[in-house]
Enzyme design. Structure first.
Site, PDB file in Angstrom:
ATOM      1  N   LYS A   1     -10.353  -1.738   8.135  1.00 41.99           N
ATOM      2  CA  LYS A   1      -9.074  -1.441   8.773  1.00 41.99           C
ATOM      3  C   LYS A   1      -9.372  -0.968  10.195  1.00 41.99           C
ATOM      4  O   LYS A   1     -10.033   0.054  10.383  1.00 41.99           O
ATOM      5  CB  LYS A   1      -8.351  -0.357   7.971  1.00 41.99           C
ATOM      6  CG  LYS A   1      -7.143   0.269   8.652  1.00 41.99           C
ATOM      7  CD  LYS A   1      -6.617   1.398   7.774  1.00 41.99           C
ATOM      8  CE  LYS A   1      -5.497   2.167   8.453  1.00 41.99           C
ATOM      9  NZ  LYS A   1      -4.960   3.238   7.586  1.00 41.99           N
TER      10      LYS A   1
ATOM     11  N   GLU B   1       0.855  -1.191   0.000  1.00 40.07           N
ATOM     12  CA  GLU B   1       0.000   0.000   0.000  1.00 40.07           C
ATOM     13  C   GLU B   1       0.885   1.233   0.000  1.00 40.07           C
ATOM     14  O   GLU B   1       1.711   1.403   0.896  1.00 40.07           O
ATOM     15  CB  GLU B   1      -0.887   0.010   1.251  1.00 40.07           C
ATOM     16  CG  GLU B   1      -1.595   1.321   1.511  1.00 40.07           C
ATOM     17  CD  GLU B   1      -2.077   1.484   2.939  1.00 40.07           C
ATOM     18  OE1 GLU B   1      -2.266   2.636   3.375  1.00 40.07           O
ATOM     19  OE2 GLU B   1      -2.271   0.461   3.633  1.00 40.07           O
TER      20      GLU B   1
END
Length: 199
Positions: free
Chosen positions: A134, A43
């Site tokens: 998340k 990411e």
């Protein structure tokens, strides 16, 4: 698990490597180090100056490789989702819960993982179509509290992120996390095989 290649990659590799650097060149240098260490879900955070250039270069670098999954982090708007998708990113991660961001990701066919802190936020995220959540910051949770929540909400796919050290990964996974997110802590990885991957 689901047939979704991003979720399958998370299940297999267990760690999202979060890249935040001072510029695109530094970000790509860190990515190469992470790939050499065996990390395969990358990411790049939009807090990196030159992040879009870094993302484009990373997608090009990994073209033809089906073992690397590329995503964009710190995504706040549908326009950022669209740009991430246009560049070839496979997932977007946000620090907060945003229904428009989730909707934009679903429209573009990429995975949405919004940031949530409470069970209510996590459940709401899934009702809006999030593929996973998340848990951020994970430093406000413990593996035991995650395990307790998942007893009541077993369908949640959780990725605790923020303040997790490499030596704590297996404890979070044992508690039911799909994967964990780690950034600077990855620089402390010891040499050798990654202990949390499932192959």
């Amino acid at each position: 698990m689901t047939g979704n290649p991003v979720l399958e990659a998370l299940r297999r590799h267990r760690v999202v490597a979060v890249v935040r650097q001072r510029d695109a060149d530094s970000a790509l240098a860190q990515v190469r180090t992470l790939l050499d260490a065996g990390l395969r879900v990358i990411e790049i955070s939009l807090t990196t100056p030159g992040a879009w250039e870094a993302i484009e270069r990373l997608v090009t670098l990994c073209a033809g490789r089906d073992d690397v999954t590329v995503g964009v982090g710190t995504v706040h708007t549908p326009d950022e989702v669209a740009r991430a998708a246009d560049l070839g990113a496979e997932f977007v991660i946000s620090p907060t819960l945003s229904r428009p961001v989730i909707a934009a990701a679903r429209e573009r066919g990429i995975v949405a993982m919004p940031g949530c802190l409470t069970p209510t936020e996590m459940w709401q995220a899934t009702q809006w179509g999030a593929d996973a959540v998340k848990i951020f910051p994970a430093s406000l949770w413990t593996p035991a509290s995650l395990a307790g929540m998942l007893e009541a909400l077993p369908s949640l796919r959780c990725i605790p992120t923020g303040g997790i050290a490499p030596g704590e990964v297996t404890e979070w996974l044992a508690a039911g996390a799909l994967a964990v997110g780690m950034g600077s802590a990855l620089t402390t990885l010891p040499p050798g095989p990654l202990p949390w991957t499932t192959g």
